[in-house]
Design a protein around this motif. Structure first.
Motif, PDB file in Angstrom:
ATOM      1  N   LEU A   1       0.854  -1.179   0.000  1.00 22.38           N
ATOM      2  CA  LEU A   1       0.000   0.000   0.000  1.00 22.38           C
ATOM      3  C   LEU A   1       0.889   1.227   0.000  1.00 22.38           C
ATOM      4  O   LEU A   1       1.913   1.252   0.679  1.00 22.38           O
ATOM      5  N   THR A   2       0.477   2.234  -0.736  1.00 24.27           N
ATOM      6  CA  THR A   2       1.228   3.482  -0.803  1.00 24.27           C
ATOM      7  C   THR A   2       0.274   4.656  -0.697  1.00 24.27           C
ATOM      8  O   THR A   2      -0.765   4.668  -1.350  1.00 24.27           O
TER       9      THR A   2
ATOM     10  N   ILE B   1       4.712  -2.754   3.078  1.00 22.94           N
ATOM     11  CA  ILE B   1       4.795  -4.023   2.362  1.00 22.94           C
ATOM     12  C   ILE B   1       3.955  -5.034   3.135  1.00 22.94           C
ATOM     13  O   ILE B   1       4.039  -5.121   4.356  1.00 22.94           O
ATOM     14  N   ILE B   2       3.146  -5.795   2.397  1.00 30.93           N
ATOM     15  CA  ILE B   2       2.227  -6.744   3.016  1.00 30.93           C
ATOM     16  C   ILE B   2       2.524  -8.147   2.509  1.00 30.93           C
ATOM     17  O   ILE B   2       2.607  -8.378   1.306  1.00 30.93           O
ATOM     18  N   GLN B   3       2.707  -9.083   3.442  1.00 28.88           N
ATOM     19  CA  GLN B   3       2.915 -10.493   3.101  1.00 28.88           C
ATOM     20  C   GLN B   3       1.558 -11.115   2.770  1.00 28.88           C
ATOM     21  O   GLN B   3       0.580 -10.883   3.480  1.00 28.88           O
ATOM     22  N   ILE B   4       1.494 -11.890   1.704  1.00 26.72           N
ATOM     23  CA  ILE B   4       0.253 -12.549   1.294  1.00 26.72           C
ATOM     24  C   ILE B   4       0.330 -14.028   1.683  1.00 26.72           C
ATOM     25  O   ILE B   4       1.146 -14.774   1.130  1.00 26.72           O
TER      26      ILE B   4
ATOM     27  N   ILE C   1      -5.409  -2.145   7.048  1.00 33.31           N
ATOM     28  CA  ILE C   1      -4.055  -1.585   7.125  1.00 33.31           C
ATOM     29  C   ILE C   1      -4.044  -0.186   6.510  1.00 33.31           C
ATOM     30  O   ILE C   1      -3.453   0.744   7.061  1.00 33.31           O
ATOM     31  N   GLY C   2      -4.719  -0.023   5.375  1.00 31.60           N
ATOM     32  CA  GLY C   2      -4.792   1.274   4.713  1.00 31.60           C
ATOM     33  C   GLY C   2      -5.468   2.327   5.567  1.00 31.60           C
ATOM     34  O   GLY C   2      -5.064   3.493   5.583  1.00 31.60           O
ATOM     35  N   ARG C   3      -6.516   1.927   6.293  1.00 30.05           N
ATOM     36  CA  ARG C   3      -7.196   2.869   7.195  1.00 30.05           C
ATOM     37  C   ARG C   3      -6.237   3.384   8.268  1.00 30.05           C
ATOM     38  O   ARG C   3      -6.146   4.582   8.519  1.00 30.05           O
TER      39      ARG C   3
END
Length: 115
Positions: free
Chosen positions: A8-9, A28-31, A47-49
């Motif tokens: 997310l940026t 950076i997000i682990q999937i 996470i974005g919120r």
């Protein structure tokens, strides 16, 4: 495609350009291997919120210290259409089929023609 990370940026938009500007926050997000795209969107929304709230609360500092990124490392997501989920059994292995279903489960899933 079996990606193991995404991100997310939050950026300050440049005038006249889409998806371009100074990066104010990045994560950076682990999937997880079996996470579907729908589950990932919900996870990323939370996470974005939190990222957005932090960015707004610390906006002046983040504008003074933007994150430097190498634009050569960025990538664009492919467009998804009705043919994206079509299974080609001559070139699709089990892992690819698994990843297709994870990615497209809430967008029509995967499909094939009979006969």
């Amino acid at each position: 495609n079996g990606e193991t990370t995404t991100g997310l940026t939050i950026l300050e938009i440049s005038k006249g350009k889409f998806d371009h500007g100074r990066v104010l926050s990045q994560e950076i997000i682990q999937i997880p291997r079996n996470m579907t795209s729908c589950e990932l969107r919900l996870y990323m929304a939370e996470i974005g919120r939190k990222m957005l709230m932090d960015t707004l609360e610390n906006l002046e500092e983040k504008k003074r210290n933007p994150i430097c990124i190498d634009e050569k490392l960025s990538s664009k997501a492919p467009k998804i259409n009705s043919d994206t989920g079509k299974i080609d059994f001559s070139s699709c292995n089990c892992e690819q089929l698994h990843n297709m279903q994870r990615a497209l489960s809430d967008r029509g899933g995967v499909w094939c023609k009979r006969g």
